[in-house]
Write an enzyme that holds these catalytic residues in place. Sequence first.
Site, PDB file in Angstrom:
ATOM      1  N   GLU A 191       0.862 -11.660  -3.603  1.00 35.51           N
ATOM      2  CA  GLU A 191      -0.489 -11.866  -3.624  1.00 35.51           C
ATOM      3  C   GLU A 191      -1.390 -11.924  -5.119  1.00 35.51           C
ATOM      4  O   GLU A 191      -2.321 -12.009  -5.271  1.00 35.51           O
ATOM      5  CB  GLU A 191      -1.475 -11.340  -2.571  1.00 35.51           C
ATOM      6  CG  GLU A 191      -1.666  -9.851  -2.678  1.00 35.51           C
ATOM      7  CD  GLU A 191      -0.337  -8.964  -2.783  1.00 35.51           C
ATOM      8  OE1 GLU A 191       0.772  -9.185  -2.726  1.00 35.51           O
ATOM      9  OE2 GLU A 191      -0.437  -7.397  -2.601  1.00 35.51           O
ATOM     10  N   HIS A 250       4.996  -8.283  -4.772  1.00 34.53           N
ATOM     11  CA  HIS A 250       3.621  -8.706  -4.189  1.00 34.53           C
ATOM     12  C   HIS A 250       3.145 -10.112  -4.684  1.00 34.53           C
ATOM     13  O   HIS A 250       2.622 -10.244  -5.659  1.00 34.53           O
ATOM     14  CB  HIS A 250       2.590  -7.762  -4.866  1.00 34.53           C
ATOM     15  CG  HIS A 250       2.595  -6.231  -4.442  1.00 34.53           C
ATOM     16  ND1 HIS A 250       1.411  -6.080  -3.629  1.00 34.53           N
ATOM     17  CD2 HIS A 250       3.227  -5.411  -4.630  1.00 34.53           C
ATOM     18  CE1 HIS A 250       1.856  -4.644  -3.365  1.00 34.53           C
ATOM     19  NE2 HIS A 250       2.717  -4.339  -3.874  1.00 34.53           N
ATOM     20  N   ARG A 289      12.498   3.469   0.144  1.00 42.01           N
ATOM     21  CA  ARG A 289      11.361   3.324  -0.618  1.00 42.01           C
ATOM     22  C   ARG A 289      11.449   3.633  -1.914  1.00 42.01           C
ATOM     23  O   ARG A 289      12.279   4.552  -2.445  1.00 42.01           O
ATOM     24  CB  ARG A 289      10.602   4.764  -0.026  1.00 42.01           C
ATOM     25  CG  ARG A 289       9.915   4.477   1.396  1.00 42.01           C
ATOM     26  CD  ARG A 289       8.977   5.338   1.969  1.00 42.01           C
ATOM     27  NE  ARG A 289       7.666   5.618   1.166  1.00 42.01           N
ATOM     28  CZ  ARG A 289       7.016   6.319   0.739  1.00 42.01           C
ATOM     29  NH1 ARG A 289       7.325   7.633   1.096  1.00 42.01           N
ATOM     30  NH2 ARG A 289       5.868   6.345  -0.043  1.00 42.01           N
ATOM     31  N   ILE A 306       5.777  -3.158  -7.622  1.00 42.57           N
ATOM     32  CA  ILE A 306       5.153  -1.822  -7.646  1.00 42.57           C
ATOM     33  C   ILE A 306       5.686  -0.989  -6.986  1.00 42.57           C
ATOM     34  O   ILE A 306       5.289  -0.987  -5.592  1.00 42.57           O
ATOM     35  CB  ILE A 306       3.472  -2.247  -7.315  1.00 42.57           C
ATOM     36  CG1 ILE A 306       2.950  -3.513  -8.342  1.00 42.57           C
ATOM     37  CG2 ILE A 306       2.902  -1.013  -7.644  1.00 42.57           C
ATOM     38  CD1 ILE A 306       1.599  -4.011  -7.765  1.00 42.57           C
ATOM     39  N   ARG A 307       6.155  -0.004  -7.241  1.00 41.02           N
ATOM     40  CA  ARG A 307       6.948   1.015  -6.509  1.00 41.02           C
ATOM     41  C   ARG A 307       7.664   0.508  -5.264  1.00 41.02           C
ATOM     42  O   ARG A 307       7.410   0.745  -4.186  1.00 41.02           O
ATOM     43  CB  ARG A 307       5.884   2.160  -5.878  1.00 41.02           C
ATOM     44  CG  ARG A 307       5.107   2.906  -7.213  1.00 41.02           C
ATOM     45  CD  ARG A 307       4.503   4.168  -6.705  1.00 41.02           C
ATOM     46  NE  ARG A 307       3.112   3.401  -6.027  1.00 41.02           N
ATOM     47  CZ  ARG A 307       2.814   3.569  -4.644  1.00 41.02           C
ATOM     48  NH1 ARG A 307       3.464   4.630  -4.122  1.00 41.02           N
ATOM     49  NH2 ARG A 307       1.921   3.078  -4.231  1.00 41.02           N
ATOM     50  N   CYS A 344       5.934  -5.377   0.640  1.00 37.87           N
ATOM     51  CA  CYS A 344       6.071  -4.138   0.037  1.00 37.87           C
ATOM     52  C   CYS A 344       6.136  -2.798   0.909  1.00 37.87           C
ATOM     53  O   CYS A 344       6.983  -2.757   1.883  1.00 37.87           O
ATOM     54  CB  CYS A 344       5.516  -3.946  -1.326  1.00 37.87           C
ATOM     55  SG  CYS A 344       5.937  -2.574  -2.402  1.00 37.87           S
ATOM     56  N   GLY A 353       0.927  -1.137   0.094  1.00 37.08           N
ATOM     57  CA  GLY A 353      -0.057   0.028   0.076  1.00 37.08           C
ATOM     58  C   GLY A 353       0.742   1.120   0.002  1.00 37.08           C
ATOM     59  O   GLY A 353       1.616   1.243  -0.822  1.00 37.08           O
ATOM     60  N   GLU A 354       0.508   1.936   1.149  1.00 38.20           N
ATOM     61  CA  GLU A 354       1.499   3.306   0.898  1.00 38.20           C
ATOM     62  C   GLU A 354       1.938   3.433   2.389  1.00 38.20           C
ATOM     63  O   GLU A 354       1.077   3.761   3.231  1.00 38.20           O
ATOM     64  CB  GLU A 354       0.512   4.557   0.665  1.00 38.20           C
ATOM     65  CG  GLU A 354       1.155   5.874   0.603  1.00 38.20           C
ATOM     66  CD  GLU A 354       2.554   5.859  -0.167  1.00 38.20           C
ATOM     67  OE1 GLU A 354       2.176   5.360  -1.445  1.00 38.20           O
ATOM     68  OE2 GLU A 354       3.325   6.482   0.212  1.00 38.20           O
ATOM     69  N   SER A 355       3.296   3.034   2.615  1.00 44.19           N
ATOM     70  CA  SER A 355       3.918   3.048   3.820  1.00 44.19           C
ATOM     71  C   SER A 355       3.562   4.254   4.767  1.00 44.19           C
ATOM     72  O   SER A 355       3.472   4.257   5.829  1.00 44.19           O
ATOM     73  CB  SER A 355       5.295   2.520   3.855  1.00 44.19           C
ATOM     74  OG  SER A 355       5.987   3.814   3.235  1.00 44.19           O
TER      75      SER A 355
END
Length: 194
Positions: free
Chosen positions: A174, A172, A106, A136-137, A79, A48-50
């Site tokens: 999943e 990721h 990051r 992803i990023r 991630c 997600g967004e840490s």
Amino acid sequence: MSDVVGVLALQGAYEKHVEMLSGLGVESRLVRFARELDDCCALIIPGGESTTMSLLIQKFNLYDILREFAEKKPVMGVCAGAILMAETVDDSRVIPLKIMPITALRNNYGRQVSSFSANLNLKCDDEDSAYAAHFIRAPGLASNNDIVEELASYNNEPVMMRMGLHMALSFHPELTNDDRVHVCWLSGFHPSFQ
Ligand code: GLN
């Protein structure tokens, strides 16, 4: 002991973990409040967004609770989740949980536009076939502590690390039908995989 795996659901890509666990016959529950961790035998911190997830961890008073949980039970960070598990992060907006002695950088592999897939060689199973990993990023991960084991690398950089029953991943697992990473983690502790 309970065999329910918790999936931290404050923000981010938690649903697909639930689906993957269910496909493996593993019961899971979404965790938003401290009490929901009580009957979990392990926890996944999703991508997600840490920075946002870190804020929500503070807001919901989960910081100490998550650290205490990780002292006793296995955690897998994906991630943004791996960033949160680190000891140090190159962004002061993230207050890391210090679950594993790793450093996270990051967006080390570029931003959204440079999300990509790569074939990895996983060191946690006997299969020779490549594992197609989705980045992803993705964060860079590093450790110079011997208790941290590298289970996969990309361009000679670690992207999957294990310390005891904890695992931190840049990619990721999943987002694929290949369940080998979840199986690798679960086989360390889950009754269905012993
Ligand atoms: N770049 C994101 C962060 O720093 C992580 C991206 C992800 O979880 N896929 O939080």
